[in-house]
Write an enzyme that holds these catalytic residues in place. Structure first.
Site, short mmCIF file in Angstrom:
data_model
loop_
_atom_site.label_atom_id
_atom_site.label_comp_id
_atom_site.label_asym_id
_atom_site.label_seq_id
_atom_site.Cartn_x
_atom_site.Cartn_y
_atom_site.Cartn_z
CE LYS A 114 -4.45 -1.66 1.79
NZ LYS A 114 -5.55 -1.40 2.52
CE LYS A 196 -4.93 -8.57 -2.29
NZ LYS A 196 -5.46 -8.57 -0.82
CE LYS A 199 -11.04 -0.93 -2.86
NZ LYS A 199 -10.01 -1.55 -2.22
P1 TYM Z 1 -9.79 -7.42 3.10
O1 TYM Z 1 -10.97 -6.27 3.56
O2 TYM Z 1 -8.69 -6.84 2.43
O3 TYM Z 1 -10.47 -8.59 2.90
C1 TYM Z 1 -11.41 -9.13 3.57
C2 TYM Z 1 -11.41 -10.79 3.54
O4 TYM Z 1 -11.15 -11.41 2.04
C3 TYM Z 1 -10.30 -11.89 1.78
N1 TYM Z 1 -9.70 -11.82 0.59
C4 TYM Z 1 -9.50 -12.72 -0.49
N2 TYM Z 1 -9.49 -14.14 -0.24
C5 TYM Z 1 -9.23 -14.63 -1.36
N3 TYM Z 1 -8.85 -14.24 -2.58
C6 TYM Z 1 -8.71 -12.91 -2.85
N4 TYM Z 1 -8.46 -12.33 -3.84
C7 TYM Z 1 -9.03 -12.16 -1.77
N5 TYM Z 1 -9.21 -10.69 -1.33
C8 TYM Z 1 -9.42 -10.45 -0.02
C9 TYM Z 1 -8.98 -11.44 2.93
O5 TYM Z 1 -8.02 -12.33 3.12
C10 TYM Z 1 -10.03 -11.15 4.27
O6 TYM Z 1 -10.20 -12.36 4.83
N6 TYM Z 1 -7.31 -6.19 7.56
C11 TYM Z 1 -8.38 -7.05 7.09
C12 TYM Z 1 -9.68 -6.60 7.67
C13 TYM Z 1 -9.66 -6.79 8.86
C14 TYM Z 1 -9.74 -8.31 9.53
C15 TYM Z 1 -9.63 -7.66 11.12
C16 TYM Z 1 -9.68 -9.38 9.36
C17 TYM Z 1 -9.82 -5.82 9.75
N7 TYM Z 1 -9.57 -6.35 11.19
C18 TYM Z 1 -9.91 -8.64 12.15
C19 TYM Z 1 -9.88 -10.48 10.26
C20 TYM Z 1 -9.84 -10.02 11.74
C21 TYM Z 1 -8.49 -6.67 5.33
O7 TYM Z 1 -7.79 -5.72 4.94
O8 TYM Z 1 -9.20 -7.67 4.67
#
Ligand code: TYM
Length: 332
Positions: A114, A196, A199
Site C-alpha cells: 500500500k 490477487k 477491486k
Molecule cells: P480485506 O478487507 O482486504 O479482505 C477481506 C477478506 O477477504 C479476503 N480476500 C481474499 N481471499 C481470497 N482471494 C482474494 N483475492 C481475496 N481478497 C480478499 C481477505 O483475506 C480477508 O479475509 N485487514 C483485513 C480486515 C480486517 C480483519 C480484522 C480481518 C480488519 N480487522 C480482524 C480479520 C480479523 C483486510 O484488509 O481484509
C-alpha cells in the site's frame, strides 16, 4: 453445557465486495454459523488509512452489512457490527501499540504494497494498521479467525503481540488461530492471474452485485494460456489462469480438481470458461437479489447494527477492562 468456540473476522468497506472476499472469507464464515459463537464486522476504521469519500464509505458499510446477511449470516445467530461503534477497538489498539515493535510492522507485506501504491499518503495509520487489527481480534478472545491467505501474516503478528503481552501479565489473551479455506484462499484476477483479485482491477474482478450478463462477459474474457492442447489441467506454475478458474469452480461446486479435469476432458477453454461463469452466476444470484432487497430496508439494517454493537461491546469491554487493570490504569 460446554461453551461454543468463538470465531471473529472483518472486511474493510473500502470497495464493493467481490468473489475473492466471498470465497476467501464470507463463505467460510457462513458455512459454520451453527457450530461457533460468531462476531463479524465492517472494518470501517481500517479504510481511512487510504482516503475515502465519506458518503461512499457510509453507503458501502451498510451495503456490506446487507451482503453479510444475504450470504447467510443470520443476525440472530451472529453478532454483526460496525467497528467504529465499539470504541474499545481503538482503545485496545493504543495499548497494544506499546507492545508492538517498529521492526515487525516494517515487515508487513500489505504495508509495503500500500505504501508503494499511495506514495503521497504513507500515513502513520497505514503503518500501525496491524495493531488495530490485533485489537479487533484479541478483544473478543476468539479461537479462530477465518480469513483469506493474504491476511495470514496479520493474524500471525496478532499472535506474537498477544504472546508478548501474556508473557508480562499472565494469560490475558487467548492465542487465536488463522482459519483458511481449503478452496478459495487466494483468488486471482481473471485478467491478471499473477495478482490477487481486487477491486483496483475491475475488469478482472467479479463483484457480488454484478449483473449475470456482466459476470458472464468477465469469465469469457478470462485469461487462460496459449497452450496448444487447450486442456483443463491443474498446473499452478505453468497454467495460472486455468488453475485460478479451477479454484473458483472447485470452491463454488465442491468438485475436486480430478473431477473437474474429468468433466472438461477434451472440451477446451471455450466450454470451460462459460461453465465456470455460469456456476458463479448461480451461486451469486440469490445473494445479489437478497442484498438488493435488504438495502431498501434501512430500519431493519439499523436495528441489526445497533443490536450488534451492544452485544459486541459487552464482550469487548470485558477484555479491555482486564487489560487496563493489568497495565496499571486506575478504574474510573
Ligand atoms: P480485506 O478487507 O482486504 O479482505 C477481506 C477478506 O477477504 C479476503 N480476500 C481474499 N481471499 C481470497 N482471494 C482474494 N483475492 C481475496 N481478497 C480478499 C481477505 O483475506 C480477508 O479475509 N485487514 C483485513 C480486515 C480486517 C480483519 C480484522 C480481518 C480488519 N480487522 C480482524 C480479520 C480479523 C483486510 O484488509 O481484509
Amino acid at each position: 453445557m460446554e461453551e461454543k468456540k468463538v470465531m471473529l473476522s472483518g472486511i474493510q468497506p473500502s470497495g464493493d465486495l467481490h468473489l475473492g472476499n466471498y470465497l476467501g472469507a464470507i463463505k467460510n464464515w457462513a458455512d459454520r454459523v451453527d457450530d461457533f459463537d460468531c462476531y463479524y464486522f465492517m472494518a470501517d476504521q481500517h479504510t481511512i488509512t487510504v482516503r475515502q469519500n465519506p458518503a461512499d464509505l457510509r453507503r458501502r458499510t451498510i451495503q456490506q452489512l446487507a451482503a453479510y446477511i444475504a450470504c447467510g449470516l443470520d443476525p440472530e445467530k451472529n453478532t454483526l457490527f460496525i467497528q467504529s461503534h465499539v470504541p474499545a477497538h481503538a482503545q485496545l489498539g493504543w495499548v497494544l501499540s506499546c507492545y508492538t515493535m517498529f521492526g515487525e510492522l516494517s515487515r508487513m507485506t500489505q504495508f509495503k504494497d500500500k505504501a508503494e501504491k499511495h506514495k503521497d499518503n504513507i500515513n502513520a495509520g497505514l503503518f500501525t494498521y496491524p495493531v488495530l487489527m490485533a485489537a479487533d481480534i484479541l478483544l473478543y478472545q476468539p479461537d479462530f479467525v477465518p480469513v483469506g491467505e493474504d491476511q495470514k501474516q496479520h493474524v500471525e503478528i496478532t499472535r506474537d503481540i498477544a504472546k508478548r503481552f501474556n508473557s508480562v501479565y499472565g494469560e490475558v489473551f487467548k492465542i487465536p488461530e488463522p482459519f483458511i479455506p481449503r478452496a478459495g484462499a487466494r483468488i486471482y484476477g481473471l485478467t491478471t492471474p499473477d495478482g490477487k483479485m481486487s477491486k483496483s482491477i475491475p475488469e478482472g474482478c467479479v463483484f457480488l452485485l454484478d449483473e449475470p450478463e456482466v459476470i458472464a462477459r468477465k469469465f469469457k474474457k478470462a485469461v487462460t494460456d496459449s497452450d496448444r492442447e487447450r486442456c483443463v489441467r491443474y498446473d499452478r506454475e505453468n497454467k495460472p489462469g486455468v488453475a485460478n478458474l479451477m479454484d473458483i469452480y472447485s470452491a463454488v461446486t465442491g468438485c475436486s480438481y480430478e473431477e473437474i479435469e474429468r468433466e472438461f476432458d477434451g472440451k477446451g477453454y471455450g466450454v470451460f470458461k462459460p461453465a465456470v461463469g455460469e456456476a458463479v452466476i448461480e451461486t451469486l444470484r440469490p445473494i445479489r437479489e437478497e442484498t438488493l432487497r435488504l438495502i431498501k430496508d434501512k430500519a431493519y439494517l439499523e436495528s441489526v447494527y445497533r443490536q450488534g454493537a451492544e452485544r459486541a461491546s459487552k464482550r469487548a469491554y470485558k477484555t479491555l477492562n482486564k487489560v487496563y487493570k493489568k497495565v496499571g490504569f486506575v478504574a474510573r
